[in-house]
Motif scaffolding. Structure first.
Motif, PDB file in Angstrom:
ATOM      1  N   PHE A   1       5.087  19.017  -8.225  1.00  0.00           N
ATOM      2  CA  PHE A   1       4.976  17.846  -7.351  1.00  0.00           C
ATOM      3  C   PHE A   1       4.116  18.160  -6.136  1.00  0.00           C
ATOM      4  CE2 PHE A   1       6.442  15.635  -3.559  1.00  0.00           C
ATOM      5  CZ  PHE A   1       6.238  14.313  -3.928  1.00  0.00           C
TER       6      PHE A   1
ATOM      7  N   ALA B   1       0.428  18.631  -7.096  1.00  0.00           N
ATOM      8  CA  ALA B   1      -0.165  17.329  -7.422  1.00  0.00           C
ATOM      9  C   ALA B   1      -0.379  16.495  -6.168  1.00  0.00           C
ATOM     10  CB  ALA B   1       0.729  16.577  -8.403  1.00  0.00           C
TER      11      ALA B   1
ATOM     12  N   TRP C   1       0.735  15.019 -11.733  1.00  0.00           N
ATOM     13  CA  TRP C   1       2.084  15.600 -11.667  1.00  0.00           C
ATOM     14  C   TRP C   1       2.619  15.849 -13.074  1.00  0.00           C
ATOM     15  CZ3 TRP C   1       6.834  12.674  -9.225  1.00  0.00           C
ATOM     16  CH2 TRP C   1       7.927  13.528  -9.179  1.00  0.00           C
TER      17      TRP C   1
ATOM     18  N   SER D   1       3.448  19.503 -14.500  1.00  0.00           N
ATOM     19  CA  SER D   1       4.822  19.753 -14.915  1.00  0.00           C
ATOM     20  C   SER D   1       4.850  20.257 -16.351  1.00  0.00           C
ATOM     21  CB  SER D   1       5.647  18.479 -14.775  1.00  0.00           C
ATOM     22  OG  SER D   1       6.979  18.708 -15.149  1.00  0.00           O
TER      23      SER D   1
END
Length: 64
Positions: free
Chosen positions: A21, A24, A48, A52
């Motif tokens: 997070f 990003a 994100w 991830s």
């Protein structure tokens, strides 16, 4: 998001998603100047998601 929080908890979610997070967020802030909030938001969410996915793959590979 709510369902994920219910399944793994807030601390588990923070451990799993905080690094992707934040990366990003920084990438979106520095590079995404699309002139539209909606487009920038979608680009941030896509970034994100991909980060991830990559982090999850690296963690799974490290564990064996």
């Amino acid at each position: 998001m709510f369902s994920l929080t219910q399944v793994i908890g807030v601390s588990g979610m923070a451990k799993r998603e905080l690094a992707p997070f934040m990366i990003a967020f920084v990438v979106a802030e520095m590079f995404y100047k699309l002139g539209s909030f909606a487009l920038e938001c979608l680009a941030f969410l896509a970034t994100w998601y991909l980060l991830s996915y990559a982090f999850h793959g690296l963690v799974r590979r490290d564990r064996g």
